[in-house]
Write a protein that holds these residues in place. Sequence first.
Motif, PDB file in Angstrom:
ATOM      1  N   GLY A 103     -67.239   8.539 -78.014  1.00  0.00           N
ATOM      2  CA  GLY A 103     -68.211   7.603 -78.576  1.00  0.00           C
ATOM      3  C   GLY A 103     -68.746   6.566 -77.612  1.00  0.00           C
ATOM      4  N   ASN A 104     -68.445   6.655 -76.322  1.00  0.00           N
ATOM      5  CA  ASN A 104     -69.021   5.657 -75.412  1.00  0.00           C
ATOM      6  C   ASN A 104     -70.419   6.067 -74.955  1.00  0.00           C
ATOM      7  OD1 ASN A 104     -68.697   7.641 -73.534  1.00  0.00           O
ATOM      8  ND2 ASN A 104     -67.427   6.465 -72.122  1.00  0.00           N
ATOM      9  N   GLY A 105     -70.846   7.246 -75.336  1.00  0.00           N
ATOM     10  CA  GLY A 105     -72.209   7.690 -75.038  1.00  0.00           C
ATOM     11  C   GLY A 105     -72.375   8.280 -73.642  1.00  0.00           C
ATOM     12  N   ALA A 106     -71.339   8.232 -72.829  1.00  0.00           N
ATOM     13  CA  ALA A 106     -71.474   8.770 -71.468  1.00  0.00           C
ATOM     14  C   ALA A 106     -71.551  10.297 -71.520  1.00  0.00           C
ATOM     15  CB  ALA A 106     -70.287   8.338 -70.619  1.00  0.00           C
ATOM     16  N   LEU A 107     -72.376  10.862 -70.655  1.00  0.00           N
ATOM     17  CA  LEU A 107     -72.560  12.314 -70.627  1.00  0.00           C
ATOM     18  C   LEU A 107     -72.156  12.875 -69.273  1.00  0.00           C
ATOM     19  CD1 LEU A 107     -76.095  12.545 -72.289  1.00  0.00           C
ATOM     20  CD2 LEU A 107     -73.881  12.969 -73.365  1.00  0.00           C
ATOM     21  N   LYS A 108     -71.904  14.165 -69.246  1.00  0.00           N
ATOM     22  CA  LYS A 108     -71.641  14.804 -67.954  1.00  0.00           C
ATOM     23  C   LYS A 108     -72.893  14.703 -67.079  1.00  0.00           C
ATOM     24  CE  LYS A 108     -67.877  17.976 -68.926  1.00  0.00           C
ATOM     25  NZ  LYS A 108     -67.328  19.327 -68.823  1.00  0.00           N
ATOM     26  N   SER A 109     -72.699  14.615 -65.777  1.00  0.00           N
ATOM     27  CA  SER A 109     -73.824  14.395 -64.863  1.00  0.00           C
ATOM     28  C   SER A 109     -74.475  15.717 -64.436  1.00  0.00           C
ATOM     29  CB  SER A 109     -73.338  13.652 -63.621  1.00  0.00           C
ATOM     30  OG  SER A 109     -72.604  14.554 -62.824  1.00  0.00           O
ATOM     31  N   GLU A 110     -75.487  15.606 -63.603  1.00  0.00           N
ATOM     32  CA  GLU A 110     -76.194  16.797 -63.101  1.00  0.00           C
ATOM     33  C   GLU A 110     -75.278  17.705 -62.277  1.00  0.00           C
ATOM     34  OE1 GLU A 110     -79.110  14.677 -60.985  1.00  0.00           O
ATOM     35  OE2 GLU A 110     -80.649  14.868 -62.523  1.00  0.00           O
ATOM     36  N   PHE A 111     -74.171  17.171 -61.849  1.00  0.00           N
ATOM     37  CA  PHE A 111     -73.178  17.960 -61.113  1.00  0.00           C
ATOM     38  C   PHE A 111     -72.886  19.265 -61.859  1.00  0.00           C
ATOM     39  CE2 PHE A 111     -68.517  18.753 -60.857  1.00  0.00           C
ATOM     40  CZ  PHE A 111     -68.389  18.996 -59.500  1.00  0.00           C
TER      41      PHE A 111
END
Length: 738
Positions: A103-111
């Motif tokens: 629930g912190n809204g962080a997503l996996k990066s373009e990596f």
Amino acid sequence: MIVDTALSITSHIDLRTAAFLAGLAVVAVHVVPWFLDPHGIRLYPGPFLAKFTDLWLGWVSAHGHRSEVVHHMHQKYGPIVRLAPNHVSIAEPDALPIVYAHGNGALKSEFYDAFVSIQRGVFNTRNRADHARKRKIVSHVFSQKSVLEFEPHIREYVSQLLTRWDTMVEKVKNASPSERVGGEEGEGWEGREGRVWLDCLPCDLAFGAPFGMLRAGADSAPVPATKEGAEAVMAAYGQGLGAEEASKVAIKHIPAVQILNGRGEYSMSMGVLPPHWRPIAKQLPWFKKGSKDVQALAGIAIMAVAKRLAEDKKVAQSERRSDLLSKLQQGKDDQGNPMGREELTAEALTLLIAGSDTTSNSTCAIIYYLASHPTAQAKLQAELDEHMGTEDELVATFAQIRRLTQHAAEEGSQPSTPSKEYSTEAKAFSLKDNDLSAPKGAKDTPPTIPYLDACINESLRLHSTSALGLPRVIPEGGLTVLGQHFPAGTVLSVPSYTIHRDPSVWGEDVDEFRPERWYEGDVGKMMRTFNPFSFGPRACVGRNLAYLELQIIVASILRRYNFVLENPDQPGTILYRPAREHHGFAHLATYPAIRRSMASQSQVSTSPSPTTSSPPSVPPGSGDNNPGGFFSPSGSPPLILAFLAIGLFSAAMIGVFGWRRLHFGRGNWMVAPVGVRGGPGGAGSARRGQRALGEKPKLVDLWTERGATRGGWDGARVDDMRWSDITVSRDSVLAQYS
Ligand code: HEM
């Protein structure tokens, strides 16, 4: 019109000017963002080049030492280090639940885009809603019930592994002394080849019958020979044609384990490159090969799914084998829809990749550490002999391991009123709490795990297959970590390698393999920091299965074999170059030799335990599981390009920003105000207005910031550390493994 104008301008530009402008453009692209500082992270220390370009991180990643180098950066700069223009690494256990929180809204990066093949799977899907849907379907595969259903398959393949090893033992025993590879007379043998079977084990587990690598005794899996063939197979099984169509397609066999590793190295290196560099990098020979590995791996999944669908057509629903593929087929989303054929194949591939390499590397790490710590190995074997019962079975059962865990729980002094989270049941091996890897207990509680788990945990602490900081992009509104606010778009990561070596959590002997530490100190703090399977919504969905596999594999092979380092003076490269080193059976000089323990074998076979229920039957030909290792570090060639680019970039920067203002003093660099020209000379040649900068840096010094007076890892000041210092210490770390 624009093209004409451009052509007319360029026709008036000579080569030197063009090169200068190109250099200027490169510099501008990298330096302007640093000045503008869109992520507000300029204040964080880090290697000099990392402030301007991703190439620094690309270089260390492709070189295969990312975790170690980042660790040393943290030792040098402190807990917060800038690894790339928009990427900050935070080496603090307390940052874990914030950066990777639900629930912190962080997503996996373009990596993660570099890991996509066929289509996005649950591992590399970055969109939140898409991931939630996929995760729901895939979670079903790893429910408590499903995981326990996999036990017979795990046992079947471990049994095949041990049978292979036993055959090798017999062969050596029957050979004349001169033909023996090694080992002490009458006692044992050396089993270098054993490593190959160990690698095949998780692959077979992943997909079971379709591979049959252990049974065949070869690292070999079938794939369609051409891209068109792969498409034909997929189209065919989509229409229910399955095997018939697949059989018409030309097939070739490829070394699956080798390809898995090649693909991991490719994706790992590619993922760190900025997206606009990737199409260019793909044209390079090394990346081209990696790209082929990706396709080949997709072919494995396509064939496995095709074969399964074809087999399913031949047998009634009730007779179909229950394995990862069948579970995936049964999975449904919130609307009750199953996965389509492409999605099913992509998820099958995800599980193959995510579950094989990881389990194989972890098993090897555990064996390696036990081989290099004979006392710990003997202690573990004593525990297995004493508490698992002496049933006459080749392979340990879940029931035996549960008994081991229960015994450990009973051994620990019990709190007088067990709390819910600390009940005897919770301390026992339980799938209910959805985390088999965690010692059940809270801070200041007594030991509640068997020595087996302590050995597994301690190995995973020192050698997590995903030891790098897994990158997450901060959402709108930003995120505050350790009192620092990071704006939206910043990439944050918490490196497991470094927090697994935090002396404030693990003690001063962090680099030691010492399973006993899991019975001492603040176990709660250790568990909050222990991160081999990651944390939060993107944590390893297969961790319960992984842990069960590790327990059964390690308990079974340690009951039957002793492991010794073939060359104790040359610690094993297996930890860092798992499959690379063992094409064929050749380069296994550092692999622990395997010696059969005759004593424990006879003990096992002579005293069946009346207390144990008979082992679950193992249906012939069944088996399955899944995938693994995303990040197998190592690599090399892309670095040549990256290195060249960095060199160019550095030279351009020096040219544009400093060359005319910096000149050599005798052993010193001098800087003059703009407009004052100075030539080479001794210290005495410093002219009015010039200022000494100290010792002349080498070009490599540009990689790290000099003269830092920042807080060190433990709060101490780290003054004037240089790249050369880091190289020395990094090498000493690497020397342990290579
Ligand atoms: C010792 C063995 C294993 C280790 C150390 C391990 C570790 C990890 C880690 C660290 C992640 C997070 C990756 C990231 O966020 O980038 C992960 C994700 C994942 N793992 Fe594992 N894993 C292991 C075994 C398995 C097994 C046996 C399976 C399945 C058969 C599996 C399936 C997955 C999947 C599907 C994901 C992606 C989850 C998601 O993004 O929702 N893993 N694993």
